[in-house]
Scaffold this motif. Structure first.
Motif, short mmCIF file in Angstrom:
data_model
loop_
_atom_site.label_atom_id
_atom_site.label_comp_id
_atom_site.label_asym_id
_atom_site.label_seq_id
_atom_site.Cartn_x
_atom_site.Cartn_y
_atom_site.Cartn_z
N ALA A 73 0.81 -1.21 0.00
CA ALA A 73 0.00 0.00 0.00
C ALA A 73 0.85 1.27 0.00
O ALA A 73 0.32 2.38 0.01
N SER A 74 2.18 1.11 -0.01
CA SER A 74 3.04 2.28 0.04
C SER A 74 2.80 3.18 -1.16
O SER A 74 2.64 2.74 -2.28
N ASP A 75 2.77 4.49 -0.89
CA ASP A 75 2.57 5.47 -1.95
C ASP A 75 3.87 5.89 -2.63
O ASP A 75 3.85 6.69 -3.57
N LEU A 76 4.99 5.37 -2.13
CA LEU A 76 6.27 5.77 -2.71
C LEU A 76 6.44 5.19 -4.10
O LEU A 76 6.08 4.05 -4.37
N ALA A 77 7.02 5.99 -5.00
CA ALA A 77 7.36 5.49 -6.32
C ALA A 77 8.51 4.50 -6.22
O ALA A 77 9.23 4.46 -5.21
N THR A 78 8.70 3.70 -7.28
CA THR A 78 9.68 2.61 -7.24
C THR A 78 11.05 3.08 -6.80
O THR A 78 11.66 2.52 -5.88
N PHE A 79 11.60 4.10 -7.43
CA PHE A 79 12.95 4.52 -7.11
C PHE A 79 13.01 5.26 -5.78
O PHE A 79 14.05 5.26 -5.13
N ASP A 80 11.89 5.86 -5.36
CA ASP A 80 11.85 6.46 -4.04
C ASP A 80 11.92 5.39 -2.96
O ASP A 80 12.52 5.59 -1.90
N LYS A 81 11.31 4.24 -3.23
CA LYS A 81 11.41 3.12 -2.29
C LYS A 81 12.87 2.68 -2.16
O LYS A 81 13.35 2.37 -1.07
N TYR A 82 13.57 2.64 -3.28
CA TYR A 82 14.98 2.24 -3.27
C TYR A 82 15.80 3.22 -2.44
O TYR A 82 16.60 2.82 -1.59
N ARG A 83 15.57 4.51 -2.67
CA ARG A 83 16.31 5.52 -1.91
C ARG A 83 15.97 5.43 -0.42
O ARG A 83 16.84 5.55 0.44
N HIS A 84 14.69 5.23 -0.12
CA HIS A 84 14.25 5.12 1.27
C HIS A 84 14.93 3.94 1.95
O HIS A 84 15.35 4.04 3.11
N ARG A 85 15.06 2.83 1.24
CA ARG A 85 15.70 1.64 1.83
C ARG A 85 17.13 1.93 2.25
O ARG A 85 17.60 1.46 3.28
N HIS A 86 17.84 2.69 1.44
CA HIS A 86 19.24 2.97 1.75
C HIS A 86 19.40 4.09 2.78
O HIS A 86 20.37 4.09 3.54
N ALA A 87 18.47 5.03 2.79
CA ALA A 87 18.63 6.19 3.66
C ALA A 87 17.92 6.05 5.01
O ALA A 87 18.37 6.61 6.01
N GLN A 88 16.81 5.29 5.04
CA GLN A 88 15.99 5.25 6.26
C GLN A 88 15.51 3.83 6.58
O GLN A 88 14.38 3.63 6.98
N SER A 89 16.37 2.86 6.41
CA SER A 89 15.93 1.48 6.56
C SER A 89 15.92 1.05 8.03
O SER A 89 16.94 0.63 8.57
N VAL A 90 14.77 1.18 8.66
CA VAL A 90 14.61 0.73 10.04
C VAL A 90 14.88 -0.77 10.13
O VAL A 90 15.51 -1.25 11.08
N TRP A 91 14.45 -1.53 9.14
CA TRP A 91 14.59 -2.98 9.19
C TRP A 91 16.05 -3.41 9.09
O TRP A 91 16.52 -4.23 9.87
N HIS A 92 16.78 -2.84 8.12
CA HIS A 92 18.20 -3.19 8.00
C HIS A 92 18.98 -2.74 9.23
O HIS A 92 19.84 -3.47 9.73
N ASP A 93 18.68 -1.56 9.72
CA ASP A 93 19.36 -1.07 10.92
C ASP A 93 19.08 -1.99 12.11
O ASP A 93 19.96 -2.22 12.95
N PHE A 94 17.87 -2.52 12.17
CA PHE A 94 17.53 -3.40 13.30
C PHE A 94 18.32 -4.69 13.27
O PHE A 94 18.85 -5.13 14.29
#
Length: 265
Positions: A73-94
């Motif tokens: 249901a995320s409203d982020l566009a495909t490449f915005d999701k990619y950027r979000h994963r690298h910049a704000q990844s709560v899951w990877h950080d956890f």
């Protein structure tokens, strides 16, 4: 996202217990759940009364994976999701945080531990499962990828060939097969996983906490070290412990034939 807490927290006998608390979604992962879990674990990291941490869910599920409905249901566009994963990844950080935690972390699994749920359990120091446990790296069945390092963690746990079979097929395995493969350390009756984890935590409590921390570091590093490197690193860790108050207490207690009183200092 709901403002209600998505974990339940308690302490018992020196163990901090975190229960994932999204039963309506089989405890599927969210940013909020992982952020709350990390915040509590960070508090316990510096609390000498807490010997170990137990992660668990409820009788139906440890964690059935990522919240797929929420992600879709995320409203982020495909490449915005990619950027979000690298910049704000709560899951990877956890999962990075979990792998670097200095105290023992035990996963207590009842019911489903699938996808991201299994990935988190594999990042714990070991796993206790009840006879109801169903485990699987199931992402390929949904056209997804195990983004929390599951392919690496599973290969390290069971070996490359078996990891490939399980990940390629997304097959769910029961507790007895997971025990035979070395994914689970123990299998207990339904509803008893946390009790077994608490029992083990009690046994860990009898050991000096700084020694446990040092041994955990040594085991974590072992896969990337030669034996000579392990000897050298172990020597360094041993030398550091010589400056601890607990070392003197442990030796004195042994000589005086009494139980040591550890301070974690």
């Amino acid at each position: 996202m709901s403002g209600d807490a998505q974990i339940a927290v308690s302490t018992e006998g020196g163990a901090g217990v975190i229960r994932f608390a999204r039963p309506e979604a089989r405890n599927a992962l969210t940013d909020q759940m992982l952020s709350e879990t990390r915040a509590r674990m960070e508090t316990w990291e510096n609390d000498t009364s807490i010997v170990s941490v137990i992660l668990t869910g409820d009788d139906a599920a440890f964690c059935a994976g990522g919240d797929v409905k929420g992600a879709a249901a995320s409203d982020l566009a495909t490449f915005d999701k990619y950027r979000h994963r690298h910049a704000q990844s709560v899951w990877h950080d956890f999962v990075r945080f979990l792998g670097n935690y200095t105290k023992p972390v035990i996963a207590a699994v009842e019911g489903y531990a699938l996808g991201g749920g299994l990935e988190i359990a594999l990042r714990c120091d070991f796993i206790v499962g009840s006879e109801t446990a169903k485990l699987g790296l199931t992402e390929a069945r949904l056209g997804l990828f195990p983004i929390l390092g599951g392919a690496w963690s599973l290969a390290r746990a069971v070996g490359e060939r078996k990891a490939k079979e399980l990940a390629f097929t997304g097959r769910r395995i029961d507790a007895e097969e997971a025990l035979a493969l070395g994914i689970l350390n123990h299998v207990v009756p339904a509803g008893a996983a946390v009790a077994k984890a608490l029992e083990i935590s009690g046994e860990i409590k009898a050991s000096a906490p700084l020694s446990v921390m040092a041994v955990k570091q040594a085991v974590n590093r072992a896969a990337s070290q030669t034996f000579e490197e392990a000897l050298a690193g172990g020597g360094d860790l041993s030398a550091l412990l010589m400056f601890s108050e607990d070392r003197a207490e442990g030796i004195a207690a042994f000589i005086e034939k009494r139980k040591p009183e550890w301070k974690g200092t």
